[in-house]
Design a protein around this motif. Structure first.
Motif, PDB file in Angstrom:
ATOM      1  N   ASP A  54       0.826  -1.215   0.000  1.00  0.00           N
ATOM      2  CA  ASP A  54       0.000   0.000   0.000  1.00  0.00           C
ATOM      3  C   ASP A  54       0.857   1.260   0.000  1.00  0.00           C
ATOM      4  O   ASP A  54       0.485   2.283  -0.573  1.00  0.00           O
ATOM      5  N   GLY A  55       1.996   1.191   0.682  1.00  0.00           N
ATOM      6  CA  GLY A  55       2.951   2.284   0.623  1.00  0.00           C
ATOM      7  C   GLY A  55       2.703   3.445   1.558  1.00  0.00           C
ATOM      8  O   GLY A  55       3.580   4.297   1.730  1.00  0.00           O
ATOM      9  N   ASP A  56       1.516   3.521   2.172  1.00  0.00           N
ATOM     10  CA  ASP A  56       1.227   4.671   3.031  1.00  0.00           C
ATOM     11  C   ASP A  56       1.015   4.288   4.490  1.00  0.00           C
ATOM     12  O   ASP A  56       0.576   5.106   5.291  1.00  0.00           O
ATOM     13  N   ALA A  57       1.331   3.052   4.846  1.00  0.00           N
ATOM     14  CA  ALA A  57       1.205   2.628   6.245  1.00  0.00           C
ATOM     15  C   ALA A  57       2.264   3.329   7.082  1.00  0.00           C
ATOM     16  O   ALA A  57       3.379   3.604   6.623  1.00  0.00           O
ATOM     17  N   SER A  58       1.910   3.620   8.326  1.00  0.00           N
ATOM     18  CA  SER A  58       2.841   4.311   9.211  1.00  0.00           C
ATOM     19  C   SER A  58       2.429   4.087  10.651  1.00  0.00           C
ATOM     20  O   SER A  58       1.242   3.915  10.948  1.00  0.00           O
ATOM     21  N   GLY A  59       3.395   4.042  11.549  1.00  0.00           N
ATOM     22  CA  GLY A  59       3.087   3.958  12.966  1.00  0.00           C
ATOM     23  C   GLY A  59       2.887   2.541  13.464  1.00  0.00           C
ATOM     24  O   GLY A  59       3.221   1.570  12.803  1.00  0.00           O
ATOM     25  N   PRO A  60       2.302   2.419  14.670  1.00  0.00           N
ATOM     26  CA  PRO A  60       2.160   1.109  15.303  1.00  0.00           C
ATOM     27  C   PRO A  60       0.840   0.431  14.956  1.00  0.00           C
ATOM     28  O   PRO A  60      -0.186   1.082  14.732  1.00  0.00           O
ATOM     29  N   TYR A  61       0.879  -0.904  14.939  1.00  0.00           N
ATOM     30  CA  TYR A  61      -0.311  -1.721  14.705  1.00  0.00           C
ATOM     31  C   TYR A  61      -0.271  -2.921  15.649  1.00  0.00           C
ATOM     32  O   TYR A  61       0.732  -3.646  15.691  1.00  0.00           O
TER      33      TYR A  61
END
Length: 367
Positions: free
Chosen positions: A244-251
């Motif tokens: 997706d290329g736009d994931a960021s941060g914690p999951y």
């Protein structure tokens, strides 16, 4: 104390199982755009699931590890040899679209790899743990409101990687990667990971007992919450996040859609596997009066574990994390259990004889 993400030592049989994982290219659709992926590690438990899925999606994969664990597992995947402890020359002068860091357990190692790869990879995905949260975790917390676990003293790199400061060290690793990569950092925080190749007894114990078909002693609370995630589900989702290329941060990578409850969870596994076993729930305090042995195969007898078995996964679900039925996971694992694993008398739990002894005493006390 909460259960660490991977509190085990890899076994030869588990690695053989992972080496034999199918690529499943006939059932997985190719990605819209192939990526160049770097995997730090790659031949442990979750790495092969990542690599198999990535290859099936048409991505180009490079592994970086010491070359000591199952070095021939992926003969058609580029393997760079080095060490997280400063021996990173094999990574210099190379570029990738993203890196997946499976093997970061000490903050200095995370810092070294992050600083070297900055400017040479687009996204840095770090596999952390829900153990990175402090013991003050609340039911209402999410990835952004929960506090980090903290160290009482300096980091000791001679400590066993899944030792007492495992969670706090994972938290420090996350912070090092965020410091370097900022919004390009992705921190995956799994809970209990299981599935094909899982070398722990946290699910496999129950499956071995169900295959045998005998009465099964179950310690602890019948309604305690449980969160298991299949490594295949988690790793496929991780690869899609990078696509997706736009994931960021914690999951928070925990399953399932809603937390399981201990009794219906095991009863469901008995039905799904077609086992003839019966489940006998035995009070944990009673067990501790009968024996000093402490089995490590179940998470739900541990006092105070409930908040860490009801971790919020809304953000992961919204980003595309999905789950197969846990019965399918169980049957996949059973299909790959060798006879030695099924017949093993004790692997982190009571021996069959000790379990039978405790069951007999329990039934006598009830009668």
């Amino acid at each position: 104390m909460k259960t660490s993400r991977r509190s085990f030592i890899q076994s030869a049989s588990a690695l053989a199982t992972l080496a034999a994982l199918p690529v499943c290219a006939n059932t997985i659709k190719p990605a819209a755009k192939p990526l160049r992926l770097l995997v730090l590690g790659g031949t442990g438990f979750i790495g092969p699931h990542e690599i198999n899925y990535a290859l099936a999606r048409g991505h180009q994969v490079t592994m970086f590890n010491r070359g000591k664990t199952a070095p021939g597992m992926f003969p058609n995947v580029e393997a760079l040899i080095g060490d997280r402890n400063g021996e990173l020359d094999a990574l210099k002068g190379r570029d990738w679209d993203a890196v997946i860091d499976n093997s970061g357990f000490f903050p200095r190692h995370a810092r070294l790899s992050a600083e070297l790869l900055h400017g040479h990879v687009g996204q840095y995905m770090f596999v952390s743990s829900i153990s990175a949260y402090s013991n003050s975790l609340r039911f209402e917390d999410d990835e952004f409101t929960a506090a980090y676990a903290k160290m009482d003293g300096p980091v000791d790199e001679s400590e066993y990687i899944y030792g007492p400061t495992y969670g706090a060290r994972k938290a420090l690793c996350e912070q090092e990667i965020i410091r370097v990569f900022g919004d390009q950092a992705i921190n995956i925080r799994p809970g209990i990971i299981t599935g094909v190749g899982d070398p722990t007894e946290r699910l496999r114990h129950w499956l071995r007992r169900m295959v045998a078909g005998n009465e099964i002693l179950v310690p602890g609370e019948q309604d305690l919450s449980l969160q298991y995630i299949d490594a295949a589900d988690m790793c496929g989702w991780m690869i899609r996040l990078l696509e997706d290329g736009d994931a960021s941060g914690p999951y928070n990578a925990v399953g399932a859609q809603e937390p399981y409850r201990a009794r219906p969870f095991l009863e469901g596994l008995v039905r799904a596997t077609g086992s003839g076993s019966t489940l006998t729930w035995v009070d944990w305090e009673w067990i501790k009066m009968q024996t000093r042995e402490i089995p490590s195969y179940a998470p739900w007898y541990r006092e105070g574990a409930t908040p860490f078995m009801q971790v919020n996964n809304d953000r992961a679900l919204a980003s595309g994390l999905t789950f197969r039925p846990i019965g399918d996971t169980a049957n996949d694992m059973i299909a790959r259990l060798d006879k030695a694993a099924i017949d093993a008398d004790r692997q982190g739990g009571f021996s069959a004889g000790k379990e039978a002894e405790l069951l007999a005493k329990w039934h006598a006390a009830e009668g």
